[in-house]
Design a protein around this motif. Structure first.
Motif, PDB file in Angstrom:
ATOM      1  N   ILE A 117       0.840  -1.200   0.000  1.00 32.35           N
ATOM      2  CA  ILE A 117       0.000   0.000   0.000  1.00 32.35           C
ATOM      3  C   ILE A 117       0.871   1.244   0.000  1.00 32.35           C
ATOM      4  CG2 ILE A 117      -1.583   1.372   1.429  1.00 32.35           C
ATOM      5  CD1 ILE A 117      -2.946  -1.258   2.219  1.00 32.35           C
ATOM      6  N   ASP A 150       2.532   1.706  -3.336  1.00 34.51           N
ATOM      7  CA  ASP A 150       1.550   2.078  -4.352  1.00 34.51           C
ATOM      8  C   ASP A 150       1.223   3.572  -4.276  1.00 34.51           C
ATOM      9  OD1 ASP A 150      -0.470   1.363  -6.420  1.00 34.51           O
ATOM     10  OD2 ASP A 150      -1.875   2.013  -4.870  1.00 34.51           O
ATOM     11  N   VAL A 151       1.084   4.104  -3.049  1.00 37.94           N
ATOM     12  CA  VAL A 151       0.811   5.536  -2.888  1.00 37.94           C
ATOM     13  C   VAL A 151       2.035   6.347  -3.311  1.00 37.94           C
ATOM     14  CG1 VAL A 151       0.202   7.385  -1.272  1.00 37.94           C
ATOM     15  CG2 VAL A 151      -0.886   5.137  -1.071  1.00 37.94           C
ATOM     16  N   SER A 158       1.925   6.485  -6.930  1.00 44.80           N
ATOM     17  CA  SER A 158       0.758   7.265  -7.363  1.00 44.80           C
ATOM     18  C   SER A 158       1.044   8.765  -7.313  1.00 44.80           C
ATOM     19  CB  SER A 158      -0.462   6.949  -6.488  1.00 44.80           C
ATOM     20  OG  SER A 158      -0.857   5.613  -6.639  1.00 44.80           O
ATOM     21  N   THR A 181      -3.138  10.073   2.804  1.00 44.66           N
ATOM     22  CA  THR A 181      -3.633   9.024   1.909  1.00 44.66           C
ATOM     23  C   THR A 181      -3.162   7.650   2.377  1.00 44.66           C
ATOM     24  OG1 THR A 181      -3.603  10.549   0.035  1.00 44.66           O
ATOM     25  CG2 THR A 181      -3.658   8.209  -0.482  1.00 44.66           C
ATOM     26  N   ILE A 182      -1.896   7.539   2.727  1.00 42.27           N
ATOM     27  CA  ILE A 182      -1.345   6.254   3.174  1.00 42.27           C
ATOM     28  C   ILE A 182      -2.024   5.786   4.459  1.00 42.27           C
ATOM     29  CG2 ILE A 182       0.711   5.175   4.178  1.00 42.27           C
ATOM     30  CD1 ILE A 182       2.371   6.746   2.123  1.00 42.27           C
ATOM     31  N   THR A 240      -4.884   6.574   5.706  1.00 41.84           N
ATOM     32  CA  THR A 240      -6.292   6.247   5.474  1.00 41.84           C
ATOM     33  C   THR A 240      -6.418   4.856   4.858  1.00 41.84           C
ATOM     34  OG1 THR A 240      -6.866   8.580   5.182  1.00 41.84           O
ATOM     35  CG2 THR A 240      -8.402   6.950   4.291  1.00 41.84           C
ATOM     36  N   ARG A 241      -5.577   4.565   3.876  1.00 38.68           N
ATOM     37  CA  ARG A 241      -5.642   3.255   3.212  1.00 38.68           C
ATOM     38  C   ARG A 241      -5.160   2.117   4.103  1.00 38.68           C
ATOM     39  NH1 ARG A 241      -3.350   3.079  -2.782  1.00 38.68           N
ATOM     40  NH2 ARG A 241      -3.795   0.889  -2.308  1.00 38.68           N
ATOM     41  N   ASP A 295      -5.777   1.800   7.262  1.00 39.31           N
ATOM     42  CA  ASP A 295      -6.768   1.517   8.292  1.00 39.31           C
ATOM     43  C   ASP A 295      -6.131   1.441   9.682  1.00 39.31           C
ATOM     44  OD1 ASP A 295      -9.262   0.989   9.349  1.00 39.31           O
ATOM     45  OD2 ASP A 295      -9.116  -1.179   9.045  1.00 39.31           O
ATOM     46  N   SER A 329      -7.689  -7.626  -1.211  1.00 42.99           N
ATOM     47  CA  SER A 329      -8.052  -7.111   0.112  1.00 42.99           C
ATOM     48  C   SER A 329      -7.376  -7.884   1.238  1.00 42.99           C
ATOM     49  CB  SER A 329      -9.567  -7.179   0.311  1.00 42.99           C
ATOM     50  OG  SER A 329     -10.001  -8.533   0.443  1.00 42.99           O
TER      51      SER A 329
END
Length: 574
Positions: free
Chosen positions: A91, A94-95, A98, A210-211, A213-214, A216, A570
């Motif tokens: 994750i 990926d951010v 991005s 963003t990180i 939040t993703r 969790d 997921s």
């Protein structure tokens, strides 16, 4: 051979090693180096013979048992834990990509003079390495200083977004359950080069939001401050220039200690007058949002200070940009945030969650402490002479990410490397470091509670009756080539029960069963397996379902159309 002879040989070995290193450093001719190598090799052989002879005499002694454990402040991660950690890392990366980042990798150890003088009071936490062939080395403390060294070597001209993920090392008191260790993983993204004011700063904070939040991690807050505002406050309050950095380090402890204890450190240990400390206390108690800027702008003494005025102007621009990024609700402008590292020059920030603070610690740093309580206890000293460890129940996770602007660090390297009188270029930078182990400490319990997977394998190929080894291998390879992670039992004629057990152990959702007669008809049997929670434990759902027949040549498309395959990223099992 006598002890004197052994000691003499040890001295000769040291001298021969030093002589060889000197020849290499002097770029001596090859024949001289070869002769030195030969001499050193002969001495090593002689020493080995002596040690071997001595060992035979001690052969009758009782064998000393090996203590099987990891070094203090380090740990192993099993398969299920690593699956979770890799999920977190994917994750983050990926951010990073991005947001336009490019990857970098630097050595895990650096020349000691590269790391020296960059970390303030934390300098003592650097792991030194013994002399390695004429170089004094140390394990890297973070990714920021190695990045600055890399940028300086590149001529201080790089304008880019650069990320790096890897392990760093600090000789700190570990608290293993909270992800505070001596060897730990950090993920950094830095924006280098000259850009318009505060745009990279806002971009970094948006990336961090963003990180988190993703990932969790639950509710989080990004605490913000500005080094120029803080330095201006210290100057206005009357802190001597030579004490600003040490007082800043004391203020940085306000998230762990009440104000009176921090004040005691300022006055008792740092030599600051009580009046000056009280003035600082009036400023650092403030926290809030953009409205706090209005309060600071109304302070005539503060606005008359050049450093503070520049910092307040920067924060004005930053809040406007953060509003555009739609992350203002995650921000706390916290005047007590100081960040102890010496290289920060502008905005500073750190991300906290509920578990960050020590248990029962009052959130208001300016409150008077409660009646005296015993200090956090330490665990009993280990029998092998290790240092005491902190009581984990009394320690919080701490910040899970932090960073700031460091406009002068690259210039420090170029200036130190420049010839006398030559102008050295600088390079403004800003970055964030994300503590992957601290995030894992928060995410892992949730991962277990949700019944997440522990492995990527989606299909297990089995054989009923005859082993059908070649047929199993052929199908496994087809599925793998189609991007479906597949495994089988490495036996010629395994029992069907053993194959099912192996697939269940890996929590594989699809069991594909091959039978001789079915294969002749172009069919395979697919049994979808599910898990549930029973008394808090993952348990396979027992079913009388014998599975369904699927055409072998349609198996790949059938699997890819299932909800299980489509939701595979997921990590969920249940």
């Amino acid at each position: 051979m006598t002890t004197e002879t052994s000691d003499s040989l040890t001295t000769e070995l040291a001298q021969a090693t030093s002589a060889l290193n000197d020849l290499r450093l002097q770029n001596a001719d090859a024949s001289s180096i070869d002769a030195a190598k030969k001499r050193l090799g002969e001495l090593k052989k002689t020493m080995a013979a002596i040690n071997s002879a001595g060992g035979s005499k001690d052969a009758t002694k009782k064998k000393e048992r090996l203590l099987l454990k990891t070094a203090k402040g380090t740990r192993d991660y099993g398969a299920a834990e690593m699956f979770c950690r890799e999920h977190v890392e994917r994750i983050v990366k990926d951010v990073f990509t991005s947001y336009g980042g490019s990857a970098l990798d630097t050595p895990v150890f650096e020349r000691k003079d590269v790391l020296a003088g960059k970390y303030g009071e934390d300098q003592k936490l650097i792991f030194d390495l013994m002399d390695q062939g004429g170089e004094q080395l140390a394990l890297r403390y973070d990714h920021t200083v190695p990045l600055a060294r890399y940028l300086a070597m590149a001529g201080a001209t790089v304008q880019a977004k650069i990320w790096q993920v890897g392990k760093v090392y600090r000789r700190d008191n570990p608290v293993m359950s909270k992800g505070r260790m001596r060897e730990f993983s950090q993920a950094d993204l830095d924006i280098t080069g000259a850009w318009d004011p505060m745009i990279p700063d806002a971009e970094i904070i948006s990336l961090l939001c963003t990180i988190l939040t993703r990932l969790d991690v639950g509710e989080f807050t990004i605490k913000l401050n500005h080094r120029k505002i803080l330095d201006g406050i210290f100057e206005v309050c009357g802190v001597p220039q030579d004490k600003i950095r040490s007082i800043s380090s004391a203020v940085d402890k306000l998230d762990k200690l009440p104000w009176l204890e921090v004040k005691k450190e300022m006055t008792g240990e740092k030599g600051l007058s009580s009046d000056v400390a009280d003035k600082i206390g009036e400023y650092v108690k403030h926290k809030g949002g953009p409205s706090l800027l209005d309060l600071l702008k109304a302070d005539a003494a503060l606005m008359a200070n050049r450093s503070a005025k520049e910092g307040i102007s920067d924060m004005d621009i930053l809040f406007t940009l953060l509003r555009a990024y739609k992350v203002l609700d995650k921000i706390s402008f916290d005047m007590s945030l100081a960040r102890g590292l010496d290289y920060y020059t502008g905005i500073i920030y750190e991300a906290i969650v509920e578990a960050s603070a020590p248990p029962a610690f009052a959130a208001n740093a300016t409150e008077s402490p409660a009646p005296s309580k015993p200090k956090p206890s330490k665990k009993a000293k280990a029998n092998d002479g290790e240092e005491d460890e902190l009581d984990e129940s009394q320690v919080g996770v701490g910040s899970i990410a932090a960073g700031g602007r460091y406009d002068n660090l690259v210039g420090m390297f170029t200036a130190a490397a420049a010839a006398e009188g030559k102008k050295a270029p600088g390079l403004p930078c800003i970055g964030v470091s994300i503590g992957l182990d601290r995030i894992f400490a928060i995410v892992w319990p949730k991962w277990v509670e949700k019944g997440m997977r522990s492995k990527e394998t989606m299909v297990y190929v089995l054989a009923a009756g005859d082993g059908l080894l070649e047929e199993r291998i052929a199908l496994v390879q087809e599925l793998r080539e189609a991007g479906i992670k597949t495994d089988f039992l490495a036996k010629k004629k395994p029992k069907l029960t053993a194959q099912f057990m192996a697939g269940e152990k890996d929590e594989v959702p699809f069991a594909v069963i091959l039978g001789g007669d079915e294969l002749k008809e172009g069919l395979v049997t697919v049994k979808e397996q599910k898990w549930e929670f029973v008394d808090g434990k993952k348990t396979k759902v027992q079913s009388a379902d014998q599975g369904m027949k699927v055409r072998r040549d349609e198996l790949i498309s059938w699997i890819k159309q299932t909800p299980t395959h489509q939701g595979w990223s997921s990590g969920r099992l249940i």
